[in-house]
Design a protein around this motif. Structure first.
Motif, mmCIF file in Angstrom:
data_model
loop_
_atom_site.group_PDB
_atom_site.id
_atom_site.type_symbol
_atom_site.label_atom_id
_atom_site.label_comp_id
_atom_site.label_asym_id
_atom_site.label_seq_id
_atom_site.Cartn_x
_atom_site.Cartn_y
_atom_site.Cartn_z
ATOM 1 N N LEU A 355 0.844 -1.194 0.000
ATOM 2 C CA LEU A 355 0.000 0.000 0.000
ATOM 3 C C LEU A 355 0.880 1.245 0.000
ATOM 4 C CD1 LEU A 355 -2.593 1.658 0.298
ATOM 5 C CD2 LEU A 355 -2.550 1.143 2.758
ATOM 6 N N ALA A 356 1.994 1.212 0.746
ATOM 7 C CA ALA A 356 2.897 2.364 0.785
ATOM 8 C C ALA A 356 3.410 2.709 -0.599
ATOM 9 C CB ALA A 356 4.067 2.079 1.731
ATOM 10 N N GLU A 357 3.743 1.694 -1.411
ATOM 11 C CA GLU A 357 4.209 1.961 -2.769
ATOM 12 C C GLU A 357 3.107 2.596 -3.600
ATOM 13 O OE1 GLU A 357 5.919 -0.206 -6.818
ATOM 14 O OE2 GLU A 357 5.537 -1.422 -5.033
ATOM 15 N N SER A 358 1.881 2.076 -3.488
ATOM 16 C CA SER A 358 0.757 2.636 -4.225
ATOM 17 C C SER A 358 0.557 4.111 -3.880
ATOM 18 C CB SER A 358 -0.523 1.847 -3.904
ATOM 19 O OG SER A 358 -1.672 2.478 -4.435
ATOM 20 N N LEU A 359 0.606 4.442 -2.598
ATOM 21 C CA LEU A 359 0.392 5.825 -2.166
ATOM 22 C C LEU A 359 1.518 6.741 -2.642
ATOM 23 C CD1 LEU A 359 -0.865 5.022 1.442
ATOM 24 C CD2 LEU A 359 -2.231 6.064 -0.384
ATOM 25 N N LEU A 360 2.752 6.243 -2.637
ATOM 26 C CA LEU A 360 3.867 7.066 -3.102
ATOM 27 C C LEU A 360 3.838 7.255 -4.615
ATOM 28 C CD1 LEU A 360 6.649 5.692 -0.754
ATOM 29 C CD2 LEU A 360 5.669 7.996 -0.711
ATOM 30 N N LEU A 361 3.374 6.241 -5.349
ATOM 31 C CA LEU A 361 3.166 6.420 -6.780
ATOM 32 C C LEU A 361 2.127 7.510 -7.033
ATOM 33 C CD1 LEU A 361 3.099 2.682 -7.952
ATOM 34 C CD2 LEU A 361 4.820 4.377 -8.601
ATOM 35 N N GLN A 362 1.050 7.478 -6.271
ATOM 36 C CA GLN A 362 0.018 8.498 -6.426
ATOM 37 C C GLN A 362 0.556 9.883 -6.074
ATOM 38 O OE1 GLN A 362 -3.915 7.231 -4.661
ATOM 39 N NE2 GLN A 362 -2.811 5.302 -4.375
ATOM 40 N N ALA A 363 1.347 9.944 -4.998
ATOM 41 C CA ALA A 363 1.924 11.232 -4.595
ATOM 42 C C ALA A 363 2.805 11.800 -5.706
ATOM 43 C CB ALA A 363 2.732 11.058 -3.304
ATOM 44 N N GLU A 364 3.592 10.945 -6.345
ATOM 45 C CA GLU A 364 4.440 11.414 -7.448
ATOM 46 C C GLU A 364 3.596 11.890 -8.623
ATOM 47 O OE1 GLU A 364 7.903 9.972 -10.589
ATOM 48 O OE2 GLU A 364 7.294 8.616 -8.983
ATOM 49 N N ALA A 365 2.549 11.128 -8.948
ATOM 50 C CA ALA A 365 1.695 11.515 -10.075
ATOM 51 C C ALA A 365 1.007 12.852 -9.816
ATOM 52 C CB ALA A 365 0.659 10.420 -10.335
ATOM 53 N N VAL A 366 0.600 13.100 -8.567
ATOM 54 C CA VAL A 366 0.003 14.396 -8.217
ATOM 55 C C VAL A 366 1.053 15.494 -8.326
ATOM 56 C CG1 VAL A 366 -1.037 15.735 -6.359
ATOM 57 C CG2 VAL A 366 -1.780 13.380 -6.747
ATOM 58 N N GLU A 367 2.237 15.242 -7.776
ATOM 59 C CA GLU A 367 3.306 16.241 -7.798
ATOM 60 C C GLU A 367 3.692 16.614 -9.226
ATOM 61 O OE1 GLU A 367 6.345 18.869 -6.976
ATOM 62 O OE2 GLU A 367 4.713 18.155 -5.688
ATOM 63 N N ARG A 368 3.652 15.652 -10.124
ATOM 64 C CA ARG A 368 4.007 15.911 -11.521
ATOM 65 C C ARG A 368 2.833 16.479 -12.323
ATOM 66 N NH1 ARG A 368 8.935 13.927 -13.075
ATOM 67 N NH2 ARG A 368 9.932 12.336 -11.756
ATOM 68 N N GLY A 369 1.672 16.587 -11.694
ATOM 69 C CA GLY A 369 0.526 17.184 -12.356
ATOM 70 C C GLY A 369 -0.258 16.247 -13.256
ATOM 71 N N PHE A 370 -0.049 14.934 -13.106
ATOM 72 C CA PHE A 370 -0.735 13.976 -13.965
ATOM 73 C C PHE A 370 -2.136 13.630 -13.468
ATOM 74 C CE2 PHE A 370 3.710 12.603 -15.174
ATOM 75 C CZ PHE A 370 3.644 13.083 -16.469
ATOM 76 N N ILE A 371 -2.325 13.619 -12.141
ATOM 77 C CA ILE A 371 -3.635 13.292 -11.577
ATOM 78 C C ILE A 371 -3.944 14.285 -10.468
ATOM 79 C CG2 ILE A 371 -3.421 10.820 -12.126
ATOM 80 C CD1 ILE A 371 -2.857 10.297 -9.152
ATOM 81 N N PRO A 372 -5.225 14.467 -10.137
ATOM 82 C CA PRO A 372 -5.568 15.370 -9.043
ATOM 83 C C PRO A 372 -5.315 14.712 -7.689
ATOM 84 C CG PRO A 372 -7.549 14.361 -9.914
ATOM 85 C CD PRO A 372 -6.422 13.907 -10.807
ATOM 86 N N GLY A 373 -5.215 15.521 -6.652
ATOM 87 C CA GLY A 373 -5.059 14.973 -5.317
ATOM 88 C C GLY A 373 -4.182 15.843 -4.448
ATOM 89 N N ASP A 374 -3.955 15.380 -3.221
ATOM 90 C CA ASP A 374 -3.133 16.082 -2.230
ATOM 91 C C ASP A 374 -1.871 15.258 -2.017
ATOM 92 O OD1 ASP A 374 -1.931 17.114 0.068
ATOM 93 O OD2 ASP A 374 -3.836 17.564 1.053
ATOM 94 N N ALA A 375 -0.775 15.663 -2.625
ATOM 95 C CA ALA A 375 0.459 14.886 -2.572
ATOM 96 C C ALA A 375 0.984 14.755 -1.148
ATOM 97 C CB ALA A 375 1.514 15.524 -3.478
ATOM 98 N N GLN A 376 0.875 15.826 -0.365
ATOM 99 C CA GLN A 376 1.356 15.768 1.023
ATOM 100 C C GLN A 376 0.598 14.706 1.822
ATOM 101 O OE1 GLN A 376 3.792 18.132 3.077
ATOM 102 N NE2 GLN A 376 3.657 16.041 3.884
ATOM 103 N N SER A 377 -0.725 14.675 1.684
ATOM 104 C CA SER A 377 -1.527 13.696 2.423
ATOM 105 C C SER A 377 -1.198 12.271 1.987
ATOM 106 C CB SER A 377 -3.015 13.979 2.221
ATOM 107 O OG SER A 377 -3.372 15.225 2.791
ATOM 108 N N LEU A 378 -1.018 12.078 0.687
ATOM 109 C CA LEU A 378 -0.662 10.754 0.178
ATOM 110 C C LEU A 378 0.709 10.335 0.683
ATOM 111 C CD1 LEU A 378 -1.902 11.311 -3.470
ATOM 112 C CD2 LEU A 378 -2.816 9.578 -1.914
ATOM 113 N N PHE A 379 1.643 11.269 0.715
ATOM 114 C CA PHE A 379 2.992 11.014 1.205
ATOM 115 C C PHE A 379 2.955 10.599 2.678
ATOM 116 C CE2 PHE A 379 6.897 12.537 3.236
ATOM 117 C CZ PHE A 379 7.896 12.081 2.387
ATOM 118 N N ASP A 380 2.238 11.356 3.496
ATOM 119 C CA ASP A 380 2.152 11.047 4.922
ATOM 120 C C ASP A 380 1.468 9.698 5.159
ATOM 121 O OD1 ASP A 380 3.339 13.489 5.339
ATOM 122 O OD2 ASP A 380 1.501 14.499 6.021
ATOM 123 N N ALA A 381 0.405 9.447 4.386
ATOM 124 C CA ALA A 381 -0.311 8.177 4.526
ATOM 125 C C ALA A 381 0.580 7.001 4.146
ATOM 126 C CB ALA A 381 -1.569 8.185 3.672
#
Length: 495
Positions: A355-381
């Motif tokens: 799950l940690a890998e999934s959340l960090l992938l999402q955080a990167e995708a948000v940071e790069r502007g590919f998907i919407p979301g809160d990168a900080q929250s995903l990173f912490d989670a």
């Protein structure tokens, strides 16, 4: 009293067969194979392919990424090629051979003549894509479109690595479609699926997350490749954002009933063939590196350190890769072993994707502007998910680490660097290969010291592996020309 050292062979610790992977070259139309329905074979291939991931692939990544050192106080030799960065056609050749054997079995499931097993076939497509991504990541161009044809083509051509990557997305989309639009008479998947127990929504989430990883792997190159950037933007726009929301584990019934029934990672670590459990060489030899000890102990101390490694006086104590024992070397008298979060018991779950890998992938995708979301929250989670998986207590670590540049998202000038750092800790000892690949992709799991006396021509880790001896012997007409220097200077297409 002088310690007695055991002399280790140059070959790494492995229980895998050395059979040539081309032994799989039987006809895919063999009637005996067609009689084995997908529900009868899916668990075996899931289990055998995971064994390669957690053992040899995991070992390669953890040694390359300077997570593991050697117990030089008790052993002489071992990891000579890894520490020397001595690349050859024999180096981890068994990984290639084993993955091709296992992906062939996934192909058999996909090609089964009955139309009643679409959900089983979808699972096979997802897992085949999972492992073919790693084959590309490790080698670049590989046999793909002509692979697994058995006697119909024993000398498969090599496909372009970027074309394979794009087809993996097509295969994952096909798998999702098979799940969503399976005929009414499709046989339901149950306990024979030893990963998700027939949870097809979970398989769709896994496929979506694998697509996310495949797309992100290409994002660095897309910064300077307009065509690739357009392709990624289109794919991300169509990406289903329902991703893995729990650890993806595997457990076909691992137990201590016999030696071979153990989790394959634990079978590598301990021996059950005696009245009392004894640890094997693989466990007794591996120790924390001084590099990773410093990363875990300092600024701020990471609560996971006592789960990834054993603690000595409250800290991880490591050894420099390539060092030797005193007085000729500087290795400490006592060094941290693999910890209780990794080496638990014979029946422990295996981890295919955290799950940690999934959340960090999402955080990167948000940071790069590919998907919407809160990168900080995903990173912490992701950090909390990693703590939970290892059995650590977060305490104030999440807030503390966010004050540290390079380790925490909030304080880091380069947010991707912090994401890569946390990924390197979450996957430490679990999927070391993924960390090495991310290192080659981003260069941001940085400041990793080279082993002492390394012979790397670039003073860096290799960007990929050399094609194995088995291919040079059996498919020489198609193997791309390659020198030792090439694996240090030319990487996979996304590099």
């Amino acid at each position: 009293m002088k310690k007695i050292k055991l002399i280790l062979p140059l070959i790494a610790f492995t229980l895998f067969s050395c059979d040539n992977y081309l032994d799989i070259n039987e006809s895919p139309n063999d009637p005996n194979a067609s009689q084995v329905t997908p529900n009868l074979s899916i668990s075996a291939v899931q289990t055998s392919s995971y064994s390669v991931l957690v053992r040899r692939m995991n070992e390669l990544g953890n040694v390359f990424m300077n997570n593991w050192g050697a117990n030089v106080n008790s052993f002489t030799g071992g990891y000579a090629e890894e520490f020397g960065i001595t690349m050859s056609n024999n180096f981890y050749e068994d990984v290639w051979n084993s993955l091709y054997r296992n992906t062939y079995e996934y192909t058999n499931i996909i090609n089964h003549p009955s139309a009643d097993y679409d959900h089983h076939k979808a699972i096979a497509k997802i897992m085949k894509s999972f492992y073919f991504q790693y084959l590309v990541d490790m080698y670049g161009d590989i046999p793909y479109s002509q692979a697994h044809l058995g006697v119909n083509n024993v000398n498969p051509a090599y496909d372009d690595d970027q074309a394979i990557y794009q087809d993996l997305i097509v295969q994952l989309d096909s798998a999702i479609d098979m799940i969503d639009n399976a005929p009414a008479n499709t046989v339901a998947v149950g306990g024979e699926d030893v990963m998700l127990g027939g949870n097809m929504d979970g398989w769709k989430r896994f496929a979506n997350t694998l697509k996310l990883r495949i797309l992100l792997r290409q994002s660095t190159k897309a910064e300077t490749d307009a065509t690739l950037a357009t392709y990624l933007n289109t794919e991300f726009a169509n990406l289903d954002l329902n991703f893995v929301n729990e650890d993806i584990t595997i457990n076909p019934g691992y137990s201590n009933a016999s030696d071979v029934q153990q989790n394959p990672w634990m079978n590598l670590m301990q021996n059950l063939n005696e009245e009392t459990i004894t640890y094997r060489t693989a466990y007794n030899f591996r120790r924390a590196s001084s590099y990773i000890a410093g990363r875990l102990n300092n600024t701020p101390p990471d609560p996971r350190r006592g789960r990834i490694f054993t603690l000595i006086s409250g800290n991880v104590v490591g050894v420099n890769q390539g060092d030797s024992s005193a007085p000729s070397g500087t290795a400490p008298a006592d060094m941290s072993k693999l910890g209780p979060g990794l080496v638990i018991n014979s029946a422990q779950d295996g981890y295919v994707m955290l799950l940690a890998e999934s959340l960090l992938l999402q955080a990167e995708a948000v940071e790069r502007g590919f998907i919407p979301g809160d990168a900080q929250s995903l990173f912490d989670a992701a950090i909390v998910a990693s703590m939970n998986q290892l059995g650590a207590t977060p305490g104030t670590y999440v807030s503390d680490v966010n004050l540290v540049d390079g380790k925490g998202y909030a304080a880091s000038v380069n947010k991707i660097q912090a994401i890569m750092y946390q990924k390197s800790i979450a996957l430490n000892g679990i999927n070391g290969l993924e960390v090495w690949i991310e290192y080659t992709r981003t260069g941001l799991i940085n400041n990793i010291p080279m082993p002492l006396n390394s012979s790397s021509p670039t003073n860096q880790k290799p960007l990929r592996l050399m094609y194995p001896t088995s291919e040079l012997a059996s498919n020489s007409a198609n193997v791309p020309a390659q020198s030792v220097n090439d694996v240090f200077t030319t990487g996979v297409f996304w590099k």
